[in-house]
Structures are given as C-alpha cells and as structure tokens.
Write a protein that holds these residues in place. Structure first.
Motif, PDB file in Angstrom:
ATOM      1  N   LYS A  73       0.841  -1.213   0.000  1.00  0.00           N
ATOM      2  CA  LYS A  73       0.000   0.000   0.000  1.00  0.00           C
ATOM      3  C   LYS A  73       0.873   1.260   0.000  1.00  0.00           C
ATOM      4  O   LYS A  73       0.392   2.346  -0.262  1.00  0.00           O
ATOM      5  CB  LYS A  73      -0.875   0.017   1.255  1.00  0.00           C
ATOM      6  CG  LYS A  73      -1.929  -1.095   1.300  1.00  0.00           C
ATOM      7  CD  LYS A  73      -2.922  -0.827   2.428  1.00  0.00           C
ATOM      8  CE  LYS A  73      -3.275  -2.102   3.184  1.00  0.00           C
ATOM      9  NZ  LYS A  73      -3.679  -1.871   4.569  1.00  0.00           N
ATOM     10  N   GLU A  77       1.590   2.107   8.584  1.00  0.00           N
ATOM     11  CA  GLU A  77       0.364   1.650   9.224  1.00  0.00           C
ATOM     12  C   GLU A  77       0.615   1.196  10.653  1.00  0.00           C
ATOM     13  O   GLU A  77       1.749   0.910  11.043  1.00  0.00           O
ATOM     14  CB  GLU A  77      -0.225   0.477   8.436  1.00  0.00           C
ATOM     15  CG  GLU A  77      -1.021   0.923   7.238  1.00  0.00           C
ATOM     16  CD  GLU A  77      -1.925  -0.183   6.740  1.00  0.00           C
ATOM     17  OE1 GLU A  77      -3.056   0.124   6.338  1.00  0.00           O
ATOM     18  OE2 GLU A  77      -1.504  -1.360   6.758  1.00  0.00           O
ATOM     19  N   TYR A 292      -1.894   5.548  12.409  1.00  0.00           N
ATOM     20  CA  TYR A 292      -3.248   4.991  12.213  1.00  0.00           C
ATOM     21  C   TYR A 292      -4.078   5.843  11.280  1.00  0.00           C
ATOM     22  O   TYR A 292      -5.174   5.461  10.891  1.00  0.00           O
ATOM     23  CB  TYR A 292      -3.934   4.847  13.564  1.00  0.00           C
ATOM     24  CG  TYR A 292      -3.947   6.109  14.384  1.00  0.00           C
ATOM     25  CD1 TYR A 292      -2.838   6.458  15.146  1.00  0.00           C
ATOM     26  CD2 TYR A 292      -5.046   6.953  14.377  1.00  0.00           C
ATOM     27  CE1 TYR A 292      -2.822   7.629  15.875  1.00  0.00           C
ATOM     28  CE2 TYR A 292      -5.031   8.125  15.111  1.00  0.00           C
ATOM     29  CZ  TYR A 292      -3.922   8.451  15.861  1.00  0.00           C
ATOM     30  OH  TYR A 292      -3.913   9.603  16.579  1.00  0.00           O
ATOM     31  N   SER A 294      -2.789   7.229   8.351  1.00  0.00           N
ATOM     32  CA  SER A 294      -2.238   7.233   6.998  1.00  0.00           C
ATOM     33  C   SER A 294      -3.285   6.783   5.990  1.00  0.00           C
ATOM     34  O   SER A 294      -3.396   7.334   4.906  1.00  0.00           O
ATOM     35  CB  SER A 294      -1.038   6.297   6.912  1.00  0.00           C
ATOM     36  OG  SER A 294      -0.094   6.607   7.893  1.00  0.00           O
ATOM     37  N   ARG A 295      -4.023   5.755   6.384  1.00  0.00           N
ATOM     38  CA  ARG A 295      -5.015   5.201   5.479  1.00  0.00           C
ATOM     39  C   ARG A 295      -5.928   6.267   4.876  1.00  0.00           C
ATOM     40  O   ARG A 295      -6.421   6.130   3.770  1.00  0.00           O
ATOM     41  CB  ARG A 295      -5.900   4.203   6.235  1.00  0.00           C
ATOM     42  CG  ARG A 295      -5.499   2.780   6.071  1.00  0.00           C
ATOM     43  CD  ARG A 295      -6.484   1.899   6.795  1.00  0.00           C
ATOM     44  NE  ARG A 295      -6.678   2.319   8.177  1.00  0.00           N
ATOM     45  CZ  ARG A 295      -7.841   2.238   8.825  1.00  0.00           C
ATOM     46  NH1 ARG A 295      -8.906   1.790   8.206  1.00  0.00           N
ATOM     47  NH2 ARG A 295      -7.923   2.592  10.090  1.00  0.00           N
ATOM     48  N   ARG A 296      -6.193   7.324   5.671  1.00  0.00           N
ATOM     49  CA  ARG A 296      -7.109   8.341   5.164  1.00  0.00           C
ATOM     50  C   ARG A 296      -6.463   9.703   4.922  1.00  0.00           C
ATOM     51  O   ARG A 296      -7.128  10.652   4.573  1.00  0.00           O
ATOM     52  CB  ARG A 296      -8.292   8.483   6.137  1.00  0.00           C
ATOM     53  CG  ARG A 296      -9.233   7.302   5.975  1.00  0.00           C
ATOM     54  CD  ARG A 296     -10.315   7.300   6.989  1.00  0.00           C
ATOM     55  NE  ARG A 296      -9.807   6.865   8.280  1.00  0.00           N
ATOM     56  CZ  ARG A 296     -10.584   6.489   9.295  1.00  0.00           C
ATOM     57  NH1 ARG A 296     -11.900   6.518   9.148  1.00  0.00           N
ATOM     58  NH2 ARG A 296     -10.074   6.098  10.435  1.00  0.00           N
TER      59      ARG A 296
END
Lengths: 392, 392
Positions: A73, A77, A292, A294-296
């Motif tokens: 990805k 994360e 936590y 990074s995903r968004r």
C-alpha cells in the motif's frame, strides 16, 4: 501527462456532482456511525460492570513498536497490538476515566453538531473529580493522547469525532467546491486564495467541478504567492496549494481527497533540505506518530519535483543559493535515508547522499536568484515536463 | 452603540463605492509616487557624484532613542533624528551599496507590477560584488534592516515598495470587498473565512459594501472557529477577524483600513496574559520596532474587551481556568506596565496589577470550561453591552 489527465478530467467532472451528493449522505451516515461507535464503547463498559467484571477497554498500541511500513500500500500503518485499559487497576484507573470523559465530550459535540479544538476539548473535560480535590486533567498534555487513544480504539478520524485542527494552508485553481453550503470558485477567492479549514470531511466540503490537470503543493505562503502572482494556476490549469510549513491535518486530508476523488496527480515543490524530504514523506506515506491515520491522509502517489540536490549543476545555479549544512541536517538526512520507505529506493538514496556530499542545502525561494519568475516560468514547467526528474 | 454605528453604516455603505474607486486611482498614483521617490533618491546620489561630492543619503534613525509616544495621536512614532550614510566612508560603503541595491530591486518590482517577500528580495539582490569574491549580502539578516532603512528614508510603507509579508489571518462578516478583481462576500467564504493577504493596499483591496456594526478581533484561528461555528457574525452583524497569533502586517493594515474607511469600532478579545496585552498594544499604538509605520497601521481607538483579570470573580469561573504565572510573565507584565501608553491609565494599571496579584493567567479558550457556547452566547455579548468593562 497533461493531455491524458485533462481527458480523464472531463469525465471526472461529470461524475463528480453525483459522487459528492453520495459523499454528503455518506458523511451524515458516518457522523451517526461515529456516535454509535462511542455508544458501543460505553455499552461495553457498562455491561462489564453489570456482569460484575472489571470494566475494560481494548486500545491499540500507539508506539513505534506497533508501527510498520506496508510496501504494497506504500503507507505507514499501525500493527495489531492492543492493550487493555482496566478500571480496577491503580495504574490505569485515571486514564480509564479520562478516556470515557473525552468520549463523552465527543459524543456531545457530535449530537450538538458542533466541533472543538483539542484545547477546547481539554477545557470542556477539565473539572474536579467528584469528592476529591483532584482534577480530571491537569493539562492538555494529558488529554491529547487520550483523544488519540479514542481515535484508534473506535477507528474514527479525529475530524469524525468533531475535533478540529488548525485552519492552515490555502489553494488557488480551477476547482469549484462547496464549503459549509457556500459554493466557491477557487479561481476567484482573492489574493490569499481559498483558506483551507481544519475539517474538510465530506459533510463540510463537497467538490462540484474541477478542470485542473494536477496539484502543485508548495511549502510556504510566500512561495505560493509567487505562483499566484505569476498566474501559474491559470497558465497551467492546475491547483496550487501551500501548507504554511508542515501541512496541517486539514490540508493533508484535502490533498488526499482531491487526489482520490478528483483523480489529480500531486507534485510537491519543497526545499532541498532534510525538512523538505520529511514534509514530502509525511504527505506521501503518513507520519510515524499518527500512523493509524495514513489510510485516510496519505497520498502514496505524490511525487517530489524538487528542489533536488542535482539541480545546482543541472540548472546552472550560482553559489548565492548555497546554505551550508549543519550537523543537525546531516544527522536528520541520515535518519531519513534509513526510513524503510526511502531505503532501497535508488533515486532517493542518490538524492539524499548528493545533498550530504554537496555540503549545502537550497531553498525553493533561492531559485529567484536567477530571475524573479525563473521558478514559475522555467524551473517548475521544466520539472513537470521531464518525468525523469521526478522522485517517487 | 450598536444602533448608532448601524445608522452610520447605511450612509457609509453608499459613500463607499465611490471612495474606493477614488482609492484605486489614488493607489495607482501612489505606486507612481513610490517609484518616483526611489528615482529621486537615485538622482540625489548621482548628482552628488557628478558634483564630485561624496554620494550620501539621509536615513532616519531607527533606534529606541528615536521613538516616542505621541499622547495626542495616541500612537508610537519615530522622532526626527537622521543619520547620513556616505559612500566614501569605509564603515558605511557596504551599507550604502546595499541600500541602492534594495532600492533598485524594489523599483524593478514596482515597474513590473510584481511583489516579493523579504526573503525573495534577499535572493534577488544577492550576487558577487564585481571584481571581488565578496557577496552583496551574506544573509537575510543583512537585507531586512536595509528594507526598513529604505522605508523610512523615502517614507513608503513596505507594501508600497511591493514587498509582502505573510498571508496570515482570516475574517468572516457582512462586508463585501474586491480583492485582486474578485468581488467577495465575506459572509460566504467557507468555514475558514476570507483569507487576508499580506498586501491589502487600496490597489489590491477595495471595499464595496458593509453592513457590519463592529469588528471583533480574536487571537487565534481556533477561537475564531468557535465564533464562526456559533454564527456570532450573523447573530451580531459583525466582522470576526483573527491574526493567527500576533497579527501580521496585512491583518493590522486591514483592521486599520476597515476602522477608518468603514467607520467600524474594533474590539479585541485576547488572552489574559502579558502576551495578550502586548498584542493589544501593537494593534492600538503600533510596535516599537516599526514605529514609523504606526501612522498607517495602528488603530488608537481599538478597545480591549477581555479576558480581564477581574473576570475570574466577575464571571464566577472555576479554578479549572487558572494557569500559574511564570517569572517571565511577571517580568513582561511589569515591563508593559511601564510603557508610556499604559502608564497613568488607571484602569490598565489596575488590570495588570490584578493579574500579578491573582498569580494566574487565563486563556480565552478557558471560558469554554463553563459551557462550549458560553464564550459566544454570554461572555462576549455581555462584554460588548457593558461599556464599563472595556479597557481603552
């Protein structure tokens, strides 16, 4: 690239209105979701108590040991380690109480349709613990980590908890968006551009129309102003953003949303120094502290245009642009070189090593030493044309 | 006050469009003026040389000894001391050359209709001194004071020299203005408000329409957001501004212009600490460092609404809001107490002494400890109603 992107754009623009309507409904659902998640947390605690078990919560561990880089990805994360936080534990009882207080304050904010800063949340939640002379929180250094605990526990972005960060950063360019019900043509927002708010979630901001080909992100407002004044956004049909230094959450999240929803490539123009590399790294992969999110928030496809350590020779710059490296710069550069997301990327290794070897750093602003408009009329157009100069 | 101000406003609004048209013409004339002033400076130097005299300039002294408080105008001003800067003087030759370089760069900016930051101006003017290995400027610490020298020598604001400061600060409220040709209704600029640019001179910004009754200036964007979200600007028909901390030049100049041209009273809501007093003092009387700009930046009629040292008892606050004073706070408070513009003002002396006596300071944000909307729904409306609580 420009033509291809522009082609996609036409279609993108048409799809947009619909998808942002859906975005808005989704956002309302999302706010409800977040409130429900807080309720579930509370119910879980209450039900343990009713069962005469020690009330407890599970909180994902926010330490370096629980952070990893996902090469697939291409973002930083959080791992899956969790810690229990129990009420009947002398070492945890206060934090347990604090977590519920913050959760309760966020629930109130969501129900009232209001938002607050982390400092405001601290003052909202500070009071005497009943029957004692102790305070629930002694200072904000106690409440900030609890907000982060809550975020990871219920998997909600801080913005979804109705907690806002700074309004910082601005943009100009051919995108029309709705912000808090106001339709704004970002080509016509005045000489400081459209001010990016701290919360840019889809319930606040929806995209209406976009004919931009790409986003150029610059570090500071003074450089942004150079591009604005030289009408770069008009000549190149692009969005120019700045973060006022290390971009605040609102700016990062907006970059991410524009990249994802408007399908815009993002190019970063940052100083040729370790701090510039670091800003790029945070925009691209996320930060270690807030892994936590990074995903968004992260934009793995972001590209680094410059200033590159090789530009001194490549662009025939004079030694007026040189700023000597300090020991701290070299230390930080070596640290960055060891980040798993730079390590093994040959062009980045060459880039950073070249800076150390040069013995000097260069600011974006230094390009002006050639000519006031060199940056906007030659340097960046050349960089955008020549893909081989991009750093990934 | 509100009604009276609103009454004036109607007329003010009508007069506005005309006066801002005139403003624009005046501004163009002004840019010509500034260019002419630079030319005169150059001609004076050239003519001395032709007469075989040592080329020289007269530069007003920018030191504390040449700063005084004018109690009648209620602003900090520069005195009339001047220093000669001569070319044929070993100690002055470099500064002489630097002054002409900066003047020449500003003249170029004006002619090209461009602006630059002080850093950009530094890079524009840095090069080798012909025939030597010396640089014209070694770092920005050398060029910044030269810009200030030039400002005072030819009596032009930095903005008139086409040098810009940070884009910092924002506002929301019932004022429509034209910024760089874009007509902007500042009630509908999105959730971070209208971003105030670094240059707000009449050639960039003209006022079109205003129905605001007053301006409320707050310190930080997080507090501003509280007012925005609670729709204070709608309920009270006022403009709410923030400076992102100590307000940048653009914000100060805009406050001054809105006060003067739109006839709006200005109320400041700042932290109850020496830093809050200091920010107020700069908005009101100008700063010591930039004394020569007070005439065009200061707002002597600005009023301090709070937070006052007496509010702890007056508003029945809990001790959650207290932040202990540090030694540095007390030292700074005593320094401020000795400023000629605070000295002898009984209410201010009481205010500052009370803070020292309290032994604690309070942030605006702390008012939220009572209730999230206490600040916007009770505290500030009460303060605006009760003139006796204003500090002048």
């Amino acid at each position: 690239m420009a033509n291809k992107a522009a082609g996609t754009k036409g279609k993108g623009g048409a799809k947009l209105a619909k998808s942002s309507d859906r975005g808005s409904t989704r956002a309302a659902a999302k706010a409800g979701d977040t409130a429900k998640k807080i309720e579930s947390l509370a119910l879980f605690v209450a039900s343990s108590a009713r069962k005469q078990q020690s009330p407890r919560m599970e909180i994902p561990t926010r330490s370096l040991s629980n952070v990893r880089f996902d090469p697939k990805k291409a973002i930083i994360e959080m791992g899956s380690n969790k810690q229990a936080r129990e009420f009947f534990d002398l070492g945890m009882a206060k934090k347990f109480m604090q977590t519920l207080l913050i959760a309760s304050a966020c629930k109130q904010l969501i129900s009232a349709g209001k938002t607050a800063s982390i400092r405001q949340l601290y003052y909202m939640s500070k009071h005497d613990v009943a029957g004692t002379r102790e305070k629930t929180f002694n200072d904000q250094a106690e409440s900030d980590p609890i907000i982060e605990d809550l975020e990871v526990s219920i998997d909600a972005l801080r913005e979804e908890l109705h907690v806002f960060a700074s309004n910082r950063g601005a943009l100009v360019g051919p995108v029309t968006l709705v912000d808090d019900g106001n339709t704004l043509d970002c080509m016509r927002m005045g000489s400081a551009g459209y001010a990016v708010p701290g919360i840019v979630e889809p319930d606040v901001i929806q995209f209406k129309k976009c004919t931009a080909k790409y986003i150029l992100h610059v570090e500071k407002d003074t450089i942004w102003r150079r591009f604005y004044e030289d009408r770069f956004h008009e000549k190149h049909q692009c969005i120019v953003t700045h973060g006022g230094g290390q971009p605040a959450r609102g700016m990062r999240r907006l970059l991410r949303r524009m990249h994802q929803e408007l399908k815009l490539p993002i190019y970063c123009l940052l100083d040729n120094d370790p701090w510039g590399y670091y800003i790029y790294s945070v925009i691209k992969q996320g930060s270690i502290n807030l892994a936590y999110e990074s995903r968004r928030m992260a934009v793995p496809a972001a590209r680094f245009l410059g200033v590159s350590s090789f530009d001194y020779d490549r662009c025939g710059l004079s030694d007026d642009v040189k700023i000597g490296l300090e020991d701290g710069d070299i230390r930080l550069a070596k640290q960055i070189l060891a980040y798993p997301w730079f390590k093994g990327k040959k062009p980045w290794e060459k880039e950073i090593r070249k800076m150390i070897q040069n013995g000097f750093k260069m600011e974006v602003e230094a390009m002006i030493n050639k000519r006031l408009t060199y940056l906007t009329e030659e340097y960046v157009p050349m960089k955008i044309r020549d893909k081989k100069q991009w750093l990934d």
